[in-house]
Design a protein around this motif. Structure first.
Motif, mmCIF file in Angstrom:
data_model
loop_
_atom_site.group_PDB
_atom_site.id
_atom_site.type_symbol
_atom_site.label_atom_id
_atom_site.label_comp_id
_atom_site.label_asym_id
_atom_site.label_seq_id
_atom_site.Cartn_x
_atom_site.Cartn_y
_atom_site.Cartn_z
ATOM 1 N N GLU A 169 11.151 -43.871 9.964
ATOM 2 C CA GLU A 169 11.171 -43.079 10.826
ATOM 3 C C GLU A 169 10.992 -41.506 10.001
ATOM 4 O O GLU A 169 10.124 -40.797 10.527
ATOM 5 C CB GLU A 169 12.146 -42.932 11.670
ATOM 6 N N ILE A 170 11.696 -41.520 8.911
ATOM 7 C CA ILE A 170 11.522 -40.296 8.391
ATOM 8 C C ILE A 170 10.084 -40.027 7.668
ATOM 9 O O ILE A 170 9.377 -39.138 7.448
ATOM 10 C CB ILE A 170 12.723 -40.230 7.180
ATOM 11 N N LYS A 172 22.645 -39.029 7.812
ATOM 12 C CA LYS A 172 23.093 -39.184 9.318
ATOM 13 C C LYS A 172 22.697 -40.649 9.660
ATOM 14 O O LYS A 172 22.966 -40.835 10.874
ATOM 15 C CB LYS A 172 22.559 -37.997 10.117
ATOM 16 N N LYS A 174 9.101 -44.795 15.937
ATOM 17 C CA LYS A 174 8.758 -43.299 16.366
ATOM 18 C C LYS A 174 9.009 -42.581 15.075
ATOM 19 O O LYS A 174 9.499 -42.867 14.025
ATOM 20 C CB LYS A 174 9.772 -43.026 17.287
ATOM 21 N N ASP A 175 8.658 -41.233 14.917
ATOM 22 C CA ASP A 175 8.549 -40.475 13.868
ATOM 23 C C ASP A 175 9.955 -39.417 14.149
ATOM 24 O O ASP A 175 10.013 -39.124 15.288
ATOM 25 C CB ASP A 175 7.604 -39.752 13.530
ATOM 26 N N VAL A 176 10.374 -38.842 12.959
ATOM 27 C CA VAL A 176 11.414 -37.747 13.068
ATOM 28 C C VAL A 176 10.626 -36.399 12.754
ATOM 29 O O VAL A 176 10.067 -36.487 11.841
ATOM 30 C CB VAL A 176 12.316 -38.146 12.088
ATOM 31 N N LEU A 179 18.962 -36.140 6.777
ATOM 32 C CA LEU A 179 18.733 -37.229 7.702
ATOM 33 C C LEU A 179 19.333 -38.544 7.209
ATOM 34 O O LEU A 179 19.548 -39.329 8.051
ATOM 35 C CB LEU A 179 17.146 -37.109 8.050
ATOM 36 N N ILE A 180 19.258 -38.886 5.845
ATOM 37 C CA ILE A 180 19.333 -40.112 5.370
ATOM 38 C C ILE A 180 21.023 -40.072 5.611
ATOM 39 O O ILE A 180 21.595 -41.241 5.826
ATOM 40 C CB ILE A 180 19.219 -40.303 3.928
ATOM 41 N N GLN A 238 19.609 -41.885 9.774
ATOM 42 C CA GLN A 238 18.210 -42.094 10.375
ATOM 43 C C GLN A 238 17.565 -42.817 9.775
ATOM 44 O O GLN A 238 17.663 -43.324 8.515
ATOM 45 C CB GLN A 238 17.339 -40.683 10.218
ATOM 46 N N ASP A 239 16.616 -43.743 10.368
ATOM 47 C CA ASP A 239 15.912 -44.960 9.895
ATOM 48 C C ASP A 239 14.657 -44.135 8.953
ATOM 49 O O ASP A 239 14.087 -43.242 9.077
ATOM 50 C CB ASP A 239 15.178 -45.683 10.789
ATOM 51 N N ARG A 240 14.758 -44.853 7.707
ATOM 52 C CA ARG A 240 13.914 -44.309 6.554
ATOM 53 C C ARG A 240 12.596 -44.392 6.921
ATOM 54 O O ARG A 240 11.712 -43.411 6.515
ATOM 55 C CB ARG A 240 14.125 -45.084 5.396
ATOM 56 N N GLU A 271 16.354 -31.389 3.860
ATOM 57 C CA GLU A 271 16.247 -32.134 5.074
ATOM 58 C C GLU A 271 16.048 -33.582 5.089
ATOM 59 O O GLU A 271 16.949 -34.011 5.976
ATOM 60 C CB GLU A 271 14.980 -31.409 5.841
#
Length: 250
Positions: free
Chosen positions: A178-179, A172, A150-152, A169-170, A174-176, A165
């Motif tokens: 997805e970013i 937190k 999925k995307d962010v 996200l990194i 978040q999957d790289r 931003e």
């Protein structure tokens, strides 16, 4: 006779030489570097064209140094794309420094165009910076993004704010990938809006260095819901178009 088209971009210099029938005789590419005209001299070495037309970011400097003719990137990409895909009446060119959406008449002349040249948003430079921030090579950035489930959502297209931003996200967790997909989606949305404003229907030719990005190819085809043609070497389309225009000069 030999006719050259040279596209002096912000990231790379592309040279195409054709004969009087438009057949490609030679293709070369080099980094623009800190001294574009010195790189031009190197890339032109042994090309031996009888006539040259320049286009791209550095065409005006080329005109001064070499006393050669120039054409806009709009005209060059339109000419090259039309020869490669005669059925397509729209061109989307995303390079290192800017992006352009072009619609064509059936004759091949430019009907309408729109450019984003005010900032790096939606360009190759934007993707290059984001790939580096995420620890991906720019050559594999698109493939990595396509591997995401999925995307962010990335709320800002400003490079500076988007960097902040992404860093957040990194942090937190978040999957790289997805970013990465989120970043590609934001660029694709911007490009789709541009092309829909100038050419809401018909097949599209995707040119420029960013057209080599597999994720951008996939997203554009999906979001436009129409045929998107990608030349085998999309970064050469502008130089090819300039070379063809050079061969057609009286």
């Amino acid at each position: 006779m030999r006719f050259a088209g040279i596209d002096i971009g912000s990231r790379a210099i592309k040279l195409v030489v054709v004969d009087s029938a438009g057949k490609i005789l030679l293709k070369r590419i080099a980094d623009t570097g800190f001294d574009p005209m010195e790189e031009v001299k190197k890339i032109m070495n042994d090309a031996r064209p009888d006539h040259t037309i320049a286009t791209g970011y550095g065409r005006n400097l080329f005109e001064l140094v070499f006393e050669a003719q120039t054409v806009t990137e709009i005209k060059a990409h339109a000419r090259g794309a039309l020869v490669l895909f005669p059925q397509a009446l729209a061109v989307l060119d995303i390079g290192g420094q800017d992006s352009k959406a072009i619609s064509l008449f059936e004759s091949g002349k430019v009907k309408k165009f729109e450019m984003n040249d005010r900032c790096a948003a939606g360009t190759g430079k934007f993707l290059e910076i984001m790939a580096k921030n995420l620890g991906f090579a720019i050559e594999t950035f698109g493939d990595q993004a396509l591997g995401a489930k999925k995307d962010v959502n990335i709320s800002s297209m400003c490079t500076v704010f988007a960097e902040s931003e992404v860093t957040s996200l990194i942090a937190k967790g978040q999957d790289r990938r997805e970013i990465a997909l989120g970043l590609h989606s934001s660029v694709a949305r911007r490009a789709v809006s541009m092309i829909n404003r100038v050419a809401p229907e018909g097949e599209v030719v995707f040119t420029g260095g960013v057209a080599r990005n597999s994720c951008m190819q996939s997203l554009l085809a999906k979001k436009l819901n129409r045929v998107v043609h990608v030349p085998e070497e999309p970064q050469f389309v502008g130089a090819f178009g300039a070379a063809l225009l050079s061969s057609e000069m009286p």
